[in-house]
Design a protein around this motif. Structure first.
Motif, short mmCIF file in Angstrom:
data_model
loop_
_atom_site.label_atom_id
_atom_site.label_comp_id
_atom_site.label_asym_id
_atom_site.label_seq_id
_atom_site.Cartn_x
_atom_site.Cartn_y
_atom_site.Cartn_z
N ALA A 225 -12.19 0.64 -6.06
CA ALA A 225 -11.94 2.09 -5.99
C ALA A 225 -11.16 2.45 -4.74
CB ALA A 225 -13.27 2.85 -6.03
N PHE A 226 -11.56 1.89 -3.61
CA PHE A 226 -10.85 2.17 -2.36
C PHE A 226 -9.44 1.59 -2.40
CE2 PHE A 226 -9.50 0.95 1.91
CZ PHE A 226 -9.62 2.15 2.58
N ARG A 227 -9.31 0.39 -2.91
CA ARG A 227 -8.00 -0.25 -2.95
C ARG A 227 -7.05 0.51 -3.86
NH1 ARG A 227 -7.72 -5.11 -0.53
NH2 ARG A 227 -5.76 -5.53 -1.59
N ASP A 228 -7.58 1.09 -4.95
CA ASP A 228 -6.74 1.86 -5.84
C ASP A 228 -6.25 3.13 -5.17
OD1 ASP A 228 -5.56 2.67 -8.42
OD2 ASP A 228 -7.13 4.19 -8.38
N ALA A 229 -7.18 3.81 -4.43
CA ALA A 229 -6.81 5.07 -3.78
C ALA A 229 -5.87 4.84 -2.61
CB ALA A 229 -8.07 5.80 -3.30
N VAL A 230 -6.11 3.77 -1.84
CA VAL A 230 -5.34 3.55 -0.62
C VAL A 230 -4.15 2.62 -0.86
CG1 VAL A 230 -5.43 2.63 1.72
CG2 VAL A 230 -7.31 4.01 0.86
N MET A 231 -4.44 1.41 -1.38
CA MET A 231 -3.37 0.45 -1.57
C MET A 231 -2.48 0.83 -2.75
SD MET A 231 -4.22 -1.42 0.94
CE MET A 231 -3.22 -2.88 0.83
N GLY A 232 -3.05 1.55 -3.73
CA GLY A 232 -2.28 1.90 -4.91
C GLY A 232 -1.57 3.24 -4.80
N ARG A 233 -1.98 4.11 -3.88
CA ARG A 233 -1.40 5.45 -3.76
C ARG A 233 -0.87 5.73 -2.35
NH1 ARG A 233 -3.02 5.47 -8.54
NH2 ARG A 233 -3.29 7.32 -9.85
N PHE A 234 -1.68 5.44 -1.36
CA PHE A 234 -1.35 5.87 0.00
C PHE A 234 -0.17 5.10 0.58
CE2 PHE A 234 -2.11 5.60 4.65
CZ PHE A 234 -1.95 6.93 4.95
N PHE A 235 -0.30 3.80 0.78
CA PHE A 235 0.77 3.04 1.41
C PHE A 235 2.05 2.98 0.56
CE2 PHE A 235 -2.92 1.03 3.66
CZ PHE A 235 -2.62 1.57 4.90
N PRO A 236 1.96 2.83 -0.77
CA PRO A 236 3.19 2.86 -1.56
C PRO A 236 3.92 4.20 -1.53
CG PRO A 236 1.42 1.80 -2.79
CD PRO A 236 0.79 2.43 -1.59
N GLY A 237 3.26 5.24 -1.03
CA GLY A 237 3.91 6.54 -0.90
C GLY A 237 4.85 6.63 0.28
N HIS A 238 4.99 5.54 1.04
CA HIS A 238 5.85 5.51 2.22
C HIS A 238 6.81 4.34 2.11
CE1 HIS A 238 1.69 6.68 3.96
NE2 HIS A 238 2.24 7.73 3.37
N SER A 239 7.93 4.45 2.78
CA SER A 239 8.85 3.32 2.88
C SER A 239 8.25 2.30 3.85
CB SER A 239 10.21 3.80 3.39
OG SER A 239 10.08 4.32 4.71
N PRO A 240 8.74 1.05 3.86
CA PRO A 240 8.20 0.04 4.78
C PRO A 240 8.27 0.45 6.24
CG PRO A 240 9.51 -1.02 3.08
CD PRO A 240 9.71 0.46 2.91
N TRP A 241 9.38 1.08 6.65
CA TRP A 241 9.48 1.46 8.07
C TRP A 241 8.56 2.63 8.39
CZ3 TRP A 241 13.41 1.40 4.53
CH2 TRP A 241 13.89 2.63 4.07
N GLU A 242 8.24 3.46 7.41
CA GLU A 242 7.28 4.54 7.66
C GLU A 242 5.87 3.97 7.79
OE1 GLU A 242 9.56 8.29 5.48
OE2 GLU A 242 7.84 7.34 4.50
N ASN A 243 5.54 2.94 7.04
CA ASN A 243 4.25 2.28 7.25
C ASN A 243 4.19 1.57 8.59
OD1 ASN A 243 2.72 2.94 4.91
ND2 ASN A 243 3.88 1.46 3.70
N GLU A 244 5.33 1.04 9.03
CA GLU A 244 5.39 0.45 10.38
C GLU A 244 5.19 1.52 11.45
OE1 GLU A 244 6.31 -3.05 12.97
OE2 GLU A 244 5.24 -2.57 11.13
N GLN A 245 5.63 2.74 11.18
CA GLN A 245 5.37 3.85 12.10
C GLN A 245 3.86 4.07 12.27
OE1 GLN A 245 7.51 7.10 10.34
NE2 GLN A 245 9.53 6.32 10.90
N LEU A 246 3.11 3.92 11.18
CA LEU A 246 1.66 4.06 11.26
C LEU A 246 1.07 2.95 12.12
CD1 LEU A 246 0.77 4.99 7.56
CD2 LEU A 246 1.78 6.38 9.37
N GLY A 247 1.68 1.76 12.04
CA GLY A 247 1.23 0.67 12.90
C GLY A 247 1.45 0.99 14.37
#
Length: 382
Positions: free
Chosen positions: A177-199
């Motif tokens: 359930a968590f992986r679907d909400a986060v890995m399936g919706r949250f991170f894919p909603g950003h480009s790779p460099w935007e996820n790197e910004q979160l890092g």
């Protein structure tokens, strides 16, 4: 000369919309006519909020506000639906702000103020490091551009949204359930460099917690659990992640508290039993992708498939180019949170405008390699 009570209600309301929440509350208490004018016109609080928060950041403030109103714990499907609305129809969430109670809007403004403060602190620290100064040697008149301010604040909002998602359900982060909400919706909603910004933001939050832990230990002048907690925090231990899982406002309160108050905060009464290591989860985004094609050899079509359709709010090429140069030799599994790029994340390398990067020859910095970071000397002696 006409008195305040003789002014038309519309003029009084126009003035009230220019106040902050604290001043509005005071004005309503000291004058019945002002209070009456306030009650006759709906939407004053929402107008103040829109005046206070940068317009481009309103969708992010709105989704955090909506997430805070969900019951705790709530089913992940509710959080998932809220994420879908945020990505596909953000104006709908912004419009709902006008229907929210005073207390909720006040909390939304407080969150923006915290994120604004942290964004400037991170940017100043990162720029000082780029210029070989530490921790705060940036010029007094140094400021972020509007696009950079938006980019830094958006990254902090997104990290806070992640922690809100984590606390939605009863189940731990490893569940489907968590992986679907986060890995399936949250991170894919950003480009790779935007996820790197979160890092980059994750690095700043970890450093801020570690620095405050050390200050508490040294102020007490004793070698007990506090000082060793700091060592654990610096190394990214579960201890630190349990506190960071409480969110950005908690860390802000800790960082700005006195030694006595900080000790009370960390005494264990509010200790989070469930925790999530945000940086670790972020590394999992491409962890199960076995494509060994280096970034330099990827087709334009393959790269475009990683960019969500709704992304059009940040057209500056600086973040994308910095990310591309830092990962050009590596396959997809290493495109986010690559350990060797920790020193670049400390310098917020994917958060600066293209003009700033070019004018200061910072793109060349993204092509270099840096030795593994070491513990500060004071910790090496423990």
């Amino acid at each position: 000369m006409p008195t305040l009570t003789k002014l038309p209600c519309e003029i009084v309301v126009a003035v009230l919309k220019e106040l902050d929440f604290k001043s509005l509350a005071t004005a309503r208490l000291v004058c019945r006519y002002i209070n009456s004018s306030f009650k006759q016109c709906r939407g004053i609080e929402a107008a103040i909020l829109r005046h206070h928060i940068t317009p481009a950041l309103l969708p992010y403030a709105a989704v955090i506000m909506e997430m805070s109103l969900l019951p705790k714990p709530c089913p992940y499907n509710q959080a998932r639906d809220l994420l879908d609305t945020h990505y596909n129809n953000p104006d709908q969430l912004v419009d709902r702000m006008g229907t929210m109670p005073w207390s909720t809007l006040q909390e939304t403004i407080e969150m923006y103020d915290v994120i604004h403060e942290f964004s400037n602190a991170f940017a100043k620290r990162a720029w000082s490091r780029i210029n070989r100064g530490y921790p705060d040697t940036a010029p007094a008149d140094w400021v972020l551009s509007p696009d950079e301010h938006f980019r830094f604040c958006r990254a902090f909002y997104r990290v806070e949204l992640f922690y809100n998602l984590f606390h939605c359900g009863r189940s731990p982060a490893a569940t489907p359930a968590f992986r679907d909400a986060v890995m399936g919706r949250f991170f894919p909603g950003h480009s790779p460099w935007e996820n790197e910004q979160l890092g980059c933001v994750a690095v700043f939050l970890e450093e801020s917690f570690a620095d405050r832990s050390l200050q508490i230990a040294l102020e007490n002048l004793r070698y007990d659990g506090d000082i060793y907690n700091y060592v654990d925090a610096y190394r990214g231990s579960d201890y630190m992640q349990r506190w960071l899982s409480r969110g950005i406002k908690f860390l802000h309160k800790l960082v700005n508290s006195s030694r006595f108050d900080a000790e009370n905060i960390m005494s264990g009464d509010g200790f989070v039993r469930r925790s999530v290591n945000f940086a670790l989860v972020l590394r999992e985004v491409f962890r199960h992708n076995h494509d060994t094609t280096a970034l330099r050899d990827c087709s334009e079509e393959a790269l475009q498939s990683l960019i969500p359709d709704h992304i059009n709010e940040d057209t500056d090429k600086g973040p994308h180019e910095a990310w591309r140069l830092a990962h050009i030799e590596f396959p997809r599994i290493s495109w986010i949170m690559k350990k060797e790029n920790h020193w670049l994340r400390c310098r917020a390398y994917v958060l600066w405008d293209e003009d700033r990067m070019q004018n200061n020859d910072l793109f060349e910095m993204c092509t270099r390699r840096h030795p593994k970071p070491r513990l500060p000397p004071v910790l090496q002696q423990l």
